[in-house]
Design a protein around this motif. Structure first.
Motif, PDB file in Angstrom:
ATOM      1  N   VAL A  87      -4.730   0.237  -9.023  1.00 50.74           N
ATOM      2  CA  VAL A  87      -4.989  -0.313  -7.888  1.00 50.74           C
ATOM      3  C   VAL A  87      -6.397  -1.122  -8.199  1.00 50.74           C
ATOM      4  O   VAL A  87      -7.386  -0.725  -8.864  1.00 50.74           O
ATOM      5  CB  VAL A  87      -5.006   0.256  -6.591  1.00 50.74           C
ATOM      6  N   MET A 100      -1.732  -5.008  -1.894  1.00 55.50           N
ATOM      7  CA  MET A 100      -3.125  -4.813  -2.466  1.00 55.50           C
ATOM      8  C   MET A 100      -2.807  -5.038  -3.842  1.00 55.50           C
ATOM      9  O   MET A 100      -1.723  -5.068  -4.299  1.00 55.50           O
ATOM     10  CB  MET A 100      -3.476  -3.193  -2.505  1.00 55.50           C
ATOM     11  N   SER A 124      -0.741   0.450   5.747  1.00 59.73           N
ATOM     12  CA  SER A 124       0.490   0.834   4.999  1.00 59.73           C
ATOM     13  C   SER A 124       1.191  -0.471   4.514  1.00 59.73           C
ATOM     14  O   SER A 124       1.970  -0.541   3.454  1.00 59.73           O
ATOM     15  CB  SER A 124       1.156   1.957   5.036  1.00 59.73           C
ATOM     16  N   CYS A 170       0.709  -1.139  -0.002  1.00 60.90           N
ATOM     17  CA  CYS A 170       0.026   0.107  -0.095  1.00 60.90           C
ATOM     18  C   CYS A 170       0.733   1.262  -0.222  1.00 60.90           C
ATOM     19  O   CYS A 170       0.649   2.187  -0.758  1.00 60.90           O
ATOM     20  CB  CYS A 170      -0.781   0.005   1.205  1.00 60.90           C
ATOM     21  N   CYS A 202      -6.528   1.087   3.844  1.00 63.47           N
ATOM     22  CA  CYS A 202      -5.690  -0.214   3.844  1.00 63.47           C
ATOM     23  C   CYS A 202      -4.505   0.337   4.876  1.00 63.47           C
ATOM     24  O   CYS A 202      -3.762   1.160   4.656  1.00 63.47           O
ATOM     25  CB  CYS A 202      -5.200  -0.590   2.644  1.00 63.47           C
TER      26      CYS A 202
END
Length: 161
Positions: free
Chosen positions: A38, A86, A82, A29, A80
């Motif tokens: 993303v 993702m 860090s 992230c 999210c």
């Protein structure tokens, strides 16, 4: 000493293989960037805004992502940690020579001369422009964006004379 019967377990037959790269790849992230891509709620998106917030003494920093679905234009948000990963979609843009429209599908010509006819005429401004150019008999190029087994026409320009 190896038993020859045990070697049988290592003989695998793969019935199917993918022709290309995976539809997505993981990225931390904190490494994502504005204007990058993303996956949010299983949709490929372009990041339009992101901010990082530091949390308490033992908490993790969180990344707040605001993104636009590259096919529908819908705004999606995600929060999210860090350090978590993702998915990032593999997005490609390809320019095709335009041939004609048939049953609301674009008939396009690839660089190798083969035909591509599985992309619908887009709604809105891009679709209207393509129809105008077709009516006028103008040679045009259509840019197709592809990600996660979806494709859409995103821009059109006149072919150089």
């Amino acid at each position: 000493m190896a038993d020859t019967n045990n070697d049988e377990q290592h003989n695998h037959t793969f019935e199917e293989a993918s022709a290309g790269a995976s539809a997505t790849f993981p990225m931390q992230c904190s490494a994502l960037r504005k204007n990058g891509h993303v996956v949010i709620k299983q949709r490929p998106c372009k990041i339009v805004d992101m901010s990082t917030s530091k949390t308490g003494k033992h908490g993790h920093a969180k990344v707040h992502l605001v993104a636009i679905d590259i096919f529908t234009g819908k705004k999606l948000e995600e929060l999210c940690p860090s350090t978590h990963n993702m998915d990032v979609p593999n997005v490609s843009r390809t320019e095709f020579q335009f041939s004609h429209i048939e049953d609301d599908f674009l008939h396009l010509i690839r660089a190798d001369g083969s035909e591509k006819s599985d992309v619908k005429v887009p709604e809105g401004e891009v679709g209207d422009k393509i129809r105008e150019y077709e009516d006028a008999g103008t040679d045009i190029f259509v840019t197709i964006i592809a990600a996660m087994n979806e494709e859409a026409a995103i821009s059109v320009k006149e072919a150089p004379k």
